[in-house]
Scaffold this motif. Structure first.
Motif, short mmCIF file in Angstrom:
data_model
loop_
_atom_site.label_atom_id
_atom_site.label_comp_id
_atom_site.label_asym_id
_atom_site.label_seq_id
_atom_site.Cartn_x
_atom_site.Cartn_y
_atom_site.Cartn_z
N HIS A 101 13.89 -19.02 -22.31
CA HIS A 101 12.53 -19.14 -21.77
C HIS A 101 11.76 -20.28 -22.44
CE1 HIS A 101 12.96 -15.24 -19.73
NE2 HIS A 101 13.55 -14.82 -20.84
N LEU A 102 12.41 -21.00 -23.37
CA LEU A 102 11.74 -22.03 -24.17
C LEU A 102 12.41 -23.38 -23.94
CD1 LEU A 102 11.66 -20.04 -27.54
CD2 LEU A 102 9.89 -20.05 -25.76
N TYR A 103 11.62 -24.38 -23.57
CA TYR A 103 12.19 -25.71 -23.35
C TYR A 103 12.63 -26.35 -24.66
CZ TYR A 103 7.76 -27.67 -25.02
OH TYR A 103 6.67 -27.99 -25.79
N ASN A 104 12.03 -25.89 -25.79
CA ASN A 104 12.37 -26.42 -27.11
C ASN A 104 12.91 -25.31 -28.02
OD1 ASN A 104 9.93 -25.07 -27.36
ND2 ASN A 104 9.00 -26.60 -28.73
N GLY A 105 13.73 -24.45 -27.46
CA GLY A 105 14.26 -23.33 -28.22
C GLY A 105 15.06 -23.74 -29.44
N ASP A 106 15.72 -24.91 -29.37
CA ASP A 106 16.46 -25.41 -30.53
C ASP A 106 15.51 -25.69 -31.69
OD1 ASP A 106 15.32 -27.44 -28.99
OD2 ASP A 106 16.99 -28.83 -29.25
N GLU A 107 14.37 -26.30 -31.39
CA GLU A 107 13.39 -26.58 -32.44
C GLU A 107 12.74 -25.30 -32.96
OE1 GLU A 107 12.68 -29.48 -33.97
OE2 GLU A 107 14.38 -30.27 -32.84
N VAL A 108 12.60 -24.30 -32.09
CA VAL A 108 12.05 -23.01 -32.52
C VAL A 108 12.99 -22.36 -33.53
CG1 VAL A 108 11.47 -20.68 -31.76
CG2 VAL A 108 10.72 -22.64 -30.41
N VAL A 109 14.28 -22.34 -33.21
CA VAL A 109 15.26 -21.76 -34.15
C VAL A 109 15.22 -22.50 -35.48
CG1 VAL A 109 17.72 -21.41 -34.59
CG2 VAL A 109 16.78 -20.90 -32.33
N LYS A 110 15.21 -23.81 -35.42
CA LYS A 110 15.16 -24.62 -36.64
C LYS A 110 13.89 -24.31 -37.45
CE LYS A 110 15.33 -29.48 -38.12
NZ LYS A 110 15.43 -30.90 -37.63
N GLY A 111 12.76 -24.12 -36.76
CA GLY A 111 11.50 -23.85 -37.44
C GLY A 111 11.42 -22.46 -38.04
#
Length: 221
Positions: A101-111
């Motif tokens: 559901h997140l266009y930047n899910g990779d950055e969310v995981v990293k954060g």
């Protein structure tokens, strides 16, 4: 263990947490805390300290669900502002059916990884590339059945991301929960008897709709 707790214990993300912690106390950060997630988690892990994260409070949660939480963080994950969540605090992070559901899910995981202690675990689950080739069905069987799905992720992409950010991938691949597969005929019959339409999620495990990654943090980031 009561019947509800017994049923919840077969949820895939909880199976991995049971392997890691058993009945020991641990601190859990649950990304996507709707659908009574806190109550389900506390049934299986009564000794866990539960912190939930979601975009809104009212996503299929009741007051009793919030009473099960030690903390709740209401936020838009895509903004990448996680300062309110304590760093180096959690023994486990679970993020099931959120990143799609997140266009930047990779950055969310990293954060979110700095919130996890060294030696802690992270569980990710999401519809994989195979879901884009499955037939359409009510209750989501094809990735595009859910209009809020915005991006397809893969085991390879997420494994590379985790490995590059201080984690060791322990297990990954298609979610094939044997308990859900065995229960499939019962769920189908129960649905027919109740006069309801079959839901796509009944067939997720037999058709390989979802992928997962289970990793351990090995160094501070």
């Amino acid at each position: 263990m009561n019947l509800k707790a017994f049923a919840s214990s077969f949820i895939t993300k909880f199976i991995y947490l049971q392997k890691a912690f058993g009945n020991k106390p641990f601190r859990l950060l649950d990304i996507g805390a709707g659908n009574h997630s806190a109550s389900k988690a506390k049934r299986v892990f009564p000794n866990c300290e539960y912190h939930g994260v979601d975009m809104e409070r009212g996503y299929n949660n009741t007051q009793s669900d919030f009473e099960m939480m030690d903390a709740f963080y209401e936020m838009d994950l895509t903004k990448l502002n996680f300062s309110i969540i304590p760093d180096n605090y959690f023994d486990a992070i679970q993020m099931a059916h959120v990143i799609e559901h997140l266009y930047n899910g990779d950055e969310v995981v990293k954060g979110l990884l700095p919130k996890l202690k060294t030696g802690g675990y992270i569980y990710l689950e999401y519809p994989g590339p195979k879901s884009t080739r499955l037939p359409s069905m009510k209750g989501t069987l094809n990735f595009k059945d859910d209009e809020t799905h915005v991006r397809v992720y893969s085991v390879k992409e997420l494994s590379i991301l985790l490995e590059a950010n201080g984690c060791n991938v322990l297990e990954a691949g298609l979610r094939r929960n044997i308990w859900f597969i065995m229960a499939m005929p019962v769920r189908i019959i129960k649905t027919w008897v109740s006069g309801k339409k079959l839901q796509g999620n009944i067939f997720w495990d037999v058709l390989g709709f979802a992928e997962f990654v289970w990793a351990k943090k090995t160094m501070m980031n």
